[in-house]
Write an enzyme that holds these catalytic residues in place. Sequence first.
Site, PDB file in Angstrom:
ATOM      1  N   ASP A  29       0.836  -1.197   0.135  1.00 22.32           N
ATOM      2  CA  ASP A  29      -0.008  -0.099   0.113  1.00 22.32           C
ATOM      3  C   ASP A  29       0.967   1.386   0.048  1.00 22.32           C
ATOM      4  O   ASP A  29       1.917   1.430   0.560  1.00 22.32           O
ATOM      5  CB  ASP A  29      -0.876  -0.126   1.061  1.00 22.32           C
ATOM      6  CG  ASP A  29      -1.987   1.120   0.942  1.00 22.32           C
ATOM      7  OD1 ASP A  29      -2.211   1.431   0.087  1.00 22.32           O
ATOM      8  OD2 ASP A  29      -2.712   1.291   2.253  1.00 22.32           O
ATOM      9  N   ASN A  77     -10.670  -3.349  -6.083  1.00 20.95           N
ATOM     10  CA  ASN A  77     -10.003  -2.450  -6.861  1.00 20.95           C
ATOM     11  C   ASN A  77     -10.528  -2.121  -8.456  1.00 20.95           C
ATOM     12  O   ASN A  77     -10.105  -1.248  -9.091  1.00 20.95           O
ATOM     13  CB  ASN A  77      -8.429  -2.763  -7.152  1.00 20.95           C
ATOM     14  CG  ASN A  77      -7.629  -2.921  -6.135  1.00 20.95           C
ATOM     15  OD1 ASN A  77      -6.774  -3.555  -5.488  1.00 20.95           O
ATOM     16  ND2 ASN A  77      -7.841  -1.615  -5.054  1.00 20.95           N
TER      17      ASN A  77
END
Length: 247
Positions: A29, A77
């Site tokens: 991330d 996503n």
Amino acid sequence: MSMGIFRRKKDAGQPDVSRLPCHIAIIMDGNGRWAKKRGLPRTAGHAAGAETFRRIATYCKEIGVRYLTVYAFSTENWKRPPEEVAAIMKLLKKFLTEALRDMEKNRVKVKFLGDLEPLSDELKTLIAETEKISQKYNGVQVNLCVNYGGRDEIVRAVNACMRDAGKDGAPVTEESFSRYLYTDGIPDPDLIIRPSGEYRLSNFLMWQSAYSELYFTDVLWPDFDKNEMNRAICEYQTRDRRYGGIK
Ligand code: FPP
């Protein structure tokens, strides 16, 4: 006056290689924020993140970690702008093409975890080829979670389990159920790392993380390096894992 800005970050020191986590999982991330800080498009952050992944996988192999699992693309996503989704798919293609080219040199077993059906035929073919050729290697195994969601994985497993239910009359156990998960045959992660200052699991390995040690750092994924990995492993080595028991 704080000396902070003059102080160099100390080296983490080397972890004890006789007590390494067998399986490390990482939520990669902070790519977007890394790019933004530099005035670059988010996709440049993902490209840098993919390079970090390559370096960290090589390091894991060097020190003797057996399994490395990374979260490359979640079932959620797809909500991102199409250009960003396309850029991540392109990075996956690049990774696979290079993995196939360097297979004999690297000798890394590669596996994809997730629902690969919605991926392009080209990617699916590359994935199938990479998994097939690399399955003979028995050193380090790298698992890439693509179109992966922990809850989705569990629901799929429940459905598959129900289809088989009653065939041998045996009740479902934790062990028999876990064979329906994408991670069948892979030990649960000992250590889960999340960089970028977020403190959550975001639907990553929901079943498998039951007893994982969690490690969080503010470092953004593209800046994560060997030293950060040493830091995470050293911290892991101070933890007291009791699995609900007592010492
Ligand atoms: C999270 O950062 C990262 C992703 C959703 C994608 C990760 C993908 C790669 C590193 C590239 C493809 C992978 C391989 C292994 C070839 P973010 O975009 O959410 O960052 P932000 O929170 O700073 O916006």
